[in-house]
Design an enzyme around this catalytic site. Structure first.
Site, PDB file in Angstrom:
ATOM      1  N   ASP A  94       0.816  -1.217   0.000  1.00 42.71           N
ATOM      2  CA  ASP A  94       0.000   0.000   0.000  1.00 42.71           C
ATOM      3  C   ASP A  94       0.846   1.263   0.000  1.00 42.71           C
ATOM      4  O   ASP A  94       2.024   1.253   0.358  1.00 42.71           O
ATOM      5  CB  ASP A  94      -0.949   0.014   1.200  1.00 42.71           C
ATOM      6  CG  ASP A  94      -0.216  -0.084   2.535  1.00 42.71           C
ATOM      7  OD1 ASP A  94       0.720  -0.892   2.645  1.00 42.71           O
ATOM      8  OD2 ASP A  94      -0.562   0.664   3.472  1.00 42.71           O
ATOM      9  N   GLU A 152      -0.577  -1.797   5.343  1.00 43.08           N
ATOM     10  CA  GLU A 152       0.410  -1.670   6.424  1.00 43.08           C
ATOM     11  C   GLU A 152       0.392  -0.272   7.030  1.00 43.08           C
ATOM     12  O   GLU A 152       0.556  -0.111   8.233  1.00 43.08           O
ATOM     13  CB  GLU A 152       1.814  -1.994   5.896  1.00 43.08           C
ATOM     14  CG  GLU A 152       2.870  -2.130   6.983  1.00 43.08           C
ATOM     15  CD  GLU A 152       3.356  -0.793   7.533  1.00 43.08           C
ATOM     16  OE1 GLU A 152       3.529  -0.685   8.762  1.00 43.08           O
ATOM     17  OE2 GLU A 152       3.549   0.141   6.739  1.00 43.08           O
ATOM     18  N   GLU A 153       0.189   0.739   6.187  1.00 43.75           N
ATOM     19  CA  GLU A 153       0.149   2.115   6.684  1.00 43.75           C
ATOM     20  C   GLU A 153      -1.146   2.409   7.448  1.00 43.75           C
ATOM     21  O   GLU A 153      -1.313   3.503   7.985  1.00 43.75           O
ATOM     22  CB  GLU A 153       0.296   3.102   5.521  1.00 43.75           C
ATOM     23  CG  GLU A 153       1.585   2.961   4.720  1.00 43.75           C
ATOM     24  CD  GLU A 153       2.829   3.351   5.491  1.00 43.75           C
ATOM     25  OE1 GLU A 153       2.703   3.836   6.640  1.00 43.75           O
ATOM     26  OE2 GLU A 153       3.934   3.174   4.963  1.00 43.75           O
ATOM     27  N   ARG A 195      18.641  -5.869  13.728  1.00 44.04           N
ATOM     28  CA  ARG A 195      19.094  -5.980  15.118  1.00 44.04           C
ATOM     29  C   ARG A 195      18.376  -7.131  15.787  1.00 44.04           C
ATOM     30  O   ARG A 195      17.323  -7.583  15.337  1.00 44.04           O
ATOM     31  CB  ARG A 195      18.882  -4.661  15.879  1.00 44.04           C
ATOM     32  CG  ARG A 195      17.449  -4.323  16.187  1.00 44.04           C
ATOM     33  CD  ARG A 195      17.299  -2.928  16.784  1.00 44.04           C
ATOM     34  NE  ARG A 195      18.218  -2.649  17.863  1.00 44.04           N
ATOM     35  CZ  ARG A 195      17.986  -2.954  19.145  1.00 44.04           C
ATOM     36  NH1 ARG A 195      16.866  -3.571  19.482  1.00 44.04           N
ATOM     37  NH2 ARG A 195      18.858  -2.660  20.077  1.00 44.04           N
TER      38      ARG A 195
END
Length: 412
Positions: A94, A152-153, A195
Site C-alpha cells: 500500500d 500496512e500504513e 538488530r
C-alpha cells in the site's frame, strides 16, 4: 537506473542456490513492475490494481494462489519438491496519502497518493523471490508462503490476513518469517541492517476530552475551564515518561493535536487532545497504558473536572528473534560482503504490522538502504516525505536475500 557495485567476494555465494546469477534474467521485469506500481499507488486494504499487477507478475509460476476475502491480499504458496518445513516471506503493497514531489518520470499519476514509503519496491522484491525460488522448486526442501499485504500504513492488513488463514496456507505453521524494508535516508545505498530483539516500536494512541463548564473569559470563577487542566495533562505526560519509565526501556509520548475554544473571551465547555505513544517492550507498553490514564484522570479530578480518555492500541512491538536476526545478518554479509551489512544500535520508533506475524513466528525484519547515489543519506528526504526517492537498483539484491533466506532456512 544505477548499478549496485558488489565486492568480488560476493561471487562466492552458495553454489546450491545460484540466485545471484539467476536474478539477472528478471531484473528488467522487476524494475518495470516496481515503476508500474509506483505510477498507480493505492491506499488501505483495497488495492485492486496493485493486486492485479502482482497476480500478473506471478502468472505461470508453480504457485497455489489465494486472494483475500476482506482485503486485496495475495497469498502464494510454493511447495518444494522435497519434504521440509515452511518459511514465510512478506512484502507490503500500500501507499500513502501524500502528493508526490519527486519529479521522477514514473511519478504517481494518482492525485494525492504516493508510494512514499517504498512498498512498491517491496512488491517487486517479493515477486523476484517467488521467481527465484520457483526456479529451484524441485530441489527446495519445504514450502514458502509469499505474503503480499495491503494496509500496512493503516488500518493494518496483517491481522486480517492471519485471520483468513495466512499462517496455515501451506498446511504447516511457518518455522520462520522474513521481510525487507527499504529506507530512502539514514542507511547508505545498498546496505542491509537489522538488530536482535525489538526492531520497531509499539504505536498506540491516546485521545482525551476534558469536560468542564463554559463561561465568560472575564469571570472564570463562574465556569470550569478545561484548557488549563488539559495543558497540565500535556506537560504531566512528559514528566510521567521521564520519572516513571526506565531510560533503558524507553517510551515516547507526543501530543500532536490540541483543540479548544472558539474565541479569546469565551471559556469552552471542553478541550481535546490526542497523542501517539511509542514503546519498545510489552512491559513498558503496559506501564504507559496504565500511567497515562492515571495522569489524565488524576489531573481532571484535581481541577474538579471530568475527562474521557480513550486508549487505542495500535501495532505491537516488532520483535526480531535473536537467532533469526543473526541468520539474516550472516546471510546478507556472506552474499554481498561484510561492508554491505551493519548491526543497528537502536530500534526505530516507527511501527509495523509485520509485528503481528513476528508475534507468532520467529523471524527477522531487515532494512535496506535505497538512497539514490548522489544524495547524502543523512540529509536525503525520509520515508513518507513527498520528496522521498528510492533507487530501484536495490530490488534484485532484495529479491536475492529473501530467496536465499528461505532457501537456507529450509535447508537447515
Amino acid at each position: 537506473m544505477s548499478t549496485l557495485a558488489s565486492p568480488a567476494t560476493a561471487d562466492a555465494a552458495p553454489a546450491d542456490s545460484g540466485f545471484r546469477a539467476a536474478v539477472r534474467d528478471h531484473t528488467g521485469d522487476l524494475i518495470a513492475l516496481r515503476r508500474a506500481v509506483h505510477r498507480r499507488p493505492e491506499i488501505g486494504l483495497q488495492l485492486p490494481q496493485t493486486q492485479a499487477a502482482v497476480l500478473a507478475a506471478l502468472d505461470g509460476l508453480p504457485l497455489e494462489i489465494t486472494t483475500g476475502r476482506s482485503l486485496s491480499s495475495v497469498v502464494a504458496v510454493l511447495r518444494g519438491g522435497l519434504p521440509g518445513p515452511v518459511v514465510l516471506l512478506r512484502g507490503d503493497m500500500d501507499a500513502l496519502p501524500v502528493t508526490e514531489l519527486t519529479g521522477l518520470e514514473y511519478a504517481s499519476e494518482v492525485a494525492g497518493v504516493m508510494h512514499a514509503c517504498g512498498h512498491d519496491l517491496h512488491v517487486a522484491m517479493l515477486v523476484g523471490a517467488a521467481r527465484l525460488l520457483s526456479g529451484v522448486r524441485d530441489r527446495l526442501p519445504g514450502s514458502v508462503i509469499f505474503m503480499f499485504q495491503p494496509g500496512e500504513e493503516g488500518p493494518g492488513g496483517a491481522e486480517p490476513m492471519i485471520a483468513e488463514g495466512l499462517l496455515a496456507a501451506a498446511g504447516e505453521h511457518p518455522v520462520a518469517a522474513y521481510c525487507i524494508h527499504v529506507l530512502s535516508a539514514i542507511e547508505p545505498f545498498g546496505r542491509f541492517s537489522t538488530r536482535r530483539g525489538p526492531m520497531l516500536a509499539a504505536a498506540d494512541t491516546l485521545k482525551v476530552t476534558v469536560r468542564g463548564a463554559g463561561g465568560h473569559g472575564s469571570a472564570p470563577q463562574f465556569a470550569k475551564d478545561p484548557i488549563p487542566a488539559a495543558c497540565e495533562m500535556v506537560t504531566a505526560l512528559q514528566t510521567f515518561v521521564t520519572r516513571s519509565i526506565d531510560i533503558f526501556d524507553p517510551a515516547v509520548i507526543t501530543v500532536g493535536s490540541f483543540h479548544a475554544g472558539t474565541a479569546e473571551n469565551v471559556i469552552p465547555a471542553q478541550a481535546e487532545f490526542a497523542a501517539t505513544l511509542r514503546s519498545f517492550s510489552p512491559a513498558t507498553r503496559e506501564r504507559v497504558r496504565r500511567g497515562v490514564l492515571d495522569v489524565v484522570h488524576g489531573i481532571a479530578a484535581a481541577h474538579g473536572l471530568t475527562a474521557d480518555a480513550d486508549y487505542v492500541p495500535g501495532y505491537p512491538v516488532t520483535m526480531n528473534d535473536g537467532g533469526e536476526a543473526e541468520f539474516a545478518a550472516s546471510t546478507a554479509a556472506e552474499l554481498f560482503g561484510a561492508d554491505r551489512f551493519a548491526w543497528m544500535a537502536n530500534p526505530e520508533a516507527g511501527a509495523e504490522d509485520m509485528s503481528y506475524v513476528l508475534e507468532r513466528v520467529p523471524g527477522a525484519f531487515v532494512n535496506l538502504g535505497a538512497c539514490p547515489p548522489g544524495l547524502d543519506p543523512m540529509t536525503a528526504p525520509l520515508n513518507h516525505a513527498a520528496q522521498a526517492r528510492y533507487d530501484d537498483a536495490v530490488v534484485p539484491d532484495g529479491a536475492v536475500l529473501l530467496a536465499e533466506l528461505a532457501w537456507r532456512r529450509l535447508s537447515r
